[in-house]
Design a protein around this motif. Structure first.
Motif, PDB file in Angstrom:
ATOM      1  N   GLU A  21      -4.832 -20.333 -44.703  1.00 41.87           N
ATOM      2  CA  GLU A  21      -3.642 -21.026 -44.206  1.00 41.87           C
ATOM      3  C   GLU A  21      -3.996 -22.395 -43.636  1.00 41.87           C
ATOM      4  O   GLU A  21      -3.249 -23.363 -43.796  1.00 41.87           O
ATOM      5  N   GLU A  22      -5.152 -22.480 -42.979  1.00 40.82           N
ATOM      6  CA  GLU A  22      -5.589 -23.764 -42.439  1.00 40.82           C
ATOM      7  C   GLU A  22      -5.888 -24.757 -43.555  1.00 40.82           C
ATOM      8  O   GLU A  22      -5.558 -25.939 -43.460  1.00 40.82           O
ATOM      9  N   ARG A  23      -6.503 -24.286 -44.649  1.00 40.99           N
ATOM     10  CA  ARG A  23      -6.770 -25.166 -45.789  1.00 40.99           C
ATOM     11  C   ARG A  23      -5.467 -25.691 -46.377  1.00 40.99           C
ATOM     12  O   ARG A  23      -5.342 -26.870 -46.707  1.00 40.99           O
ATOM     13  N   MET A  24      -4.475 -24.802 -46.494  1.00 40.09           N
ATOM     14  CA  MET A  24      -3.190 -25.207 -47.054  1.00 40.09           C
ATOM     15  C   MET A  24      -2.508 -26.237 -46.161  1.00 40.09           C
ATOM     16  O   MET A  24      -1.846 -27.161 -46.634  1.00 40.09           O
ATOM     17  N   SER A 223      -5.322 -19.456 -57.369  1.00 43.08           N
ATOM     18  CA  SER A 223      -5.055 -20.851 -57.018  1.00 43.08           C
ATOM     19  C   SER A 223      -4.326 -20.957 -55.685  1.00 43.08           C
ATOM     20  O   SER A 223      -4.588 -21.859 -54.880  1.00 43.08           O
ATOM     21  N   GLN A 224      -3.400 -20.028 -55.422  1.00 39.14           N
ATOM     22  CA  GLN A 224      -2.684 -20.035 -54.147  1.00 39.14           C
ATOM     23  C   GLN A 224      -3.629 -19.781 -52.976  1.00 39.14           C
ATOM     24  O   GLN A 224      -3.424 -20.306 -51.875  1.00 39.14           O
ATOM     25  N   ARG A 225      -4.657 -18.985 -53.206  1.00 36.83           N
ATOM     26  CA  ARG A 225      -5.614 -18.687 -52.139  1.00 36.83           C
ATOM     27  C   ARG A 225      -6.557 -19.864 -51.891  1.00 36.83           C
ATOM     28  O   ARG A 225      -6.915 -20.152 -50.754  1.00 36.83           O
ATOM     29  N   LEU A 226      -6.969 -20.531 -52.966  1.00 39.55           N
ATOM     30  CA  LEU A 226      -7.955 -21.596 -52.844  1.00 39.55           C
ATOM     31  C   LEU A 226      -7.329 -22.982 -52.703  1.00 39.55           C
ATOM     32  O   LEU A 226      -7.980 -23.912 -52.237  1.00 39.55           O
TER      33      LEU A 226
END
Length: 450
Positions: A21-24, A223-226
């Protein structure tokens, strides 16, 4: 390369989710997205120019360091076109002037010294993943597809929930990227080789022994995770790509790569390019039918080639020769088959006949394939190469008995025992090839980072 336990407890999953979540939240906007074939979605406005840029990058990958004159001759492009393209690529940081002894020696020759160019290894990074039934292998490569670091991680993916598999692959990628002293934001693209039927353009797996349900939009899940572009391919496509780029198909444009193990995989190379077919299912050699109403296959149909020569079929044919019960764990099957090979090597004639029969079924099926594709070379790989001294000659005999005379004697056969790093490097090569042909992606990422 390292091996480590990939079990994720609840605390680890919560930490992983928070980091995701922080990466997003903090990731800068990206350029064009990688969905399936990069070149289909991210072409230059001038498609001919885009193709020429891709050709220049690819020839530098294959032959570099080379001069502009050599590029011009190899690609049959004008010198002015090559000069313009290379100037642009140098400005973008995708290529570099190569300084070595040969280049230095050229300075002593009369006239202007010949400048030699090569790809800039640090221009982009890719991740290739091989999703096996008993382990996951991740390789991080630079722009020239040299492996920076690989990790092989034990994990039974057989019949797992797709979300669980995506979580574990995500964690494996994060650990391997960190081991290279890179950040996830440094990675331009990820390619995952998945066993089964895969539509690479849509990123959907329509069938796989790895997942508990189908169809699975696995490219989107990962892709959503990374928050990184992800491509998925049938797992033999990366292997065929690896053989073409740095293996046994470098000198032949039309080859077939066959894998033998739990199932029967195939990768097709035609005119030097991987052939996927209209829907991405051209490699389904394992489920071609060789017996009407034959044994039940894991795909749910009867009479498939896999049902006759895969590990499950070998163990069934061995019968009482198999010591102890066989579980559904893929690693258990692998161990049991290896034990049978050892007993065959020790002189067990029944088991030698079992493995020879594998070759007979395989050769008949390959005869049909060769009549359609006409490959110059058949390259074998996979877990069952340990028994090739029993099945290879019967396969050749059955193949040549079922093809027309002009084809007999012209086919070449190669048996390779490739490790999973070779496969995962091929997966990275797949997305790098698309980046070579779509430098807009690299420019967009560079602009977003600035």
């Amino acid at each position: 390369m390292r091996k480590q336990d990939m079990t994720l407890d609840n605390a680890a999953r919560r930490k992983q989710t928070a980091a995701r979540e922080e990466r997003m939240r903090t990731r800068p906007p990206k350029g064009p997205q990688l969905v399936g074939e990069l070149a289909d979605r991210t072409r230059e406005p001038d498609s001919v120019r885009s193709d020429n840029i891709g050709f220049v990058l690819d020839i530098l990958r294959q032959e570099g360091p080379i001069s502009r004159i050599e590029i011009s001759a190899a690609l049959e492009l004008s010198r002015s076109t090559v000069t313009e393209i290379t100037a642009e690529l140098l400005n973008d940081g995708l290529i570099q002037v190569h300084e070595d002894e040969e280049a230095a020696d050229s300075a002593t020759v009369r006239g202007r010294p010949r400048v030699r160019l090569s790809l800039n290894p640090r221009a982009a990074y890719a991740v290739g993943v091989r999703l096996g039934l008993s382990q996951i292998t991740v390789s991080v490569t630079d722009f020239v597809c040299d492996v920076l670091h690989s990790s092989t991680l034990p994990f039974r993916s057989s019949r797992q929930a797709p979300e669980v598999v995506a979580d574990v692959v995500e964690d494996a990628i994060l650990r391997t990227v960190a081991d290279c002293d890179l950040k996830l934001s440094d990675i331009n693209a990820v390619c995952v080789g998945v066993p089964g039927m895969v539509d690479s353009k849509l990123g959907i797996c329509h069938w796989s022994p790895a997942f508990s349900r189908i169809p699975v939009p696995f490219a989107d899940l990962l892709s959503q995770r990374l928050n990184i572009p992800v491509v998925i391919e049938t797992h033999t496509v990366p292997l065929a790509t690896a053989e073409r780029n740095f293996g046994s198909a470098q000198d032949q444009d039309t080859c077939v790569v066959i894998t033998l193990g739990h199932g029967v995989g195939m990768g097709i190379l035609i005119n030097g390019e991987v052939y996927r077919g209209a829907h991405g299912f051209a490699s389904e050699f394992s489920h071609t039918k060789i017996e009407e109403g034959g044994p039940l296959c894991e795909c749910g149909q009867h009479g498939c080639l896999e049902a006759h020569i895969g590990f499950r079929a070998i163990l069934q044919a061995a019968g009482e020769e198999v010591a102890g019960p066989v579980s559904e764990d893929p690693r258990s099957r692998e161990r049991k088959v290896l034990e049978l090979i050892e007993r065959a090597d020790a002189g067990n004639e029944h088991l030698r006949t079992v493995f020879a029969q594998v070759g007979t079924y395989l050769g008949r099926s390959l005869a049909n394939l060769c009549g359609v594709i006409d490959p110059a070379r058949i390259i074998f790989s996979g877990l069952n190469m340990r028994s090739s001294h029993y099945w290879l000659e019967p396969a050749k005999t059955a193949l040549f008995a079922n093809v027309r005379a002009p084809m007999q004697g012209r086919l070449e056969f190669v048996v390779n025992d490739r490790d999973d790093v070779f496969w995962s490097r091929g997966a990275a090569a797949l997305v790098l090839h698309q980046l070579y042909r779509s430098p807009l992606l690299l420019r967009a990422k560079k602009s977003a980072a600035q």
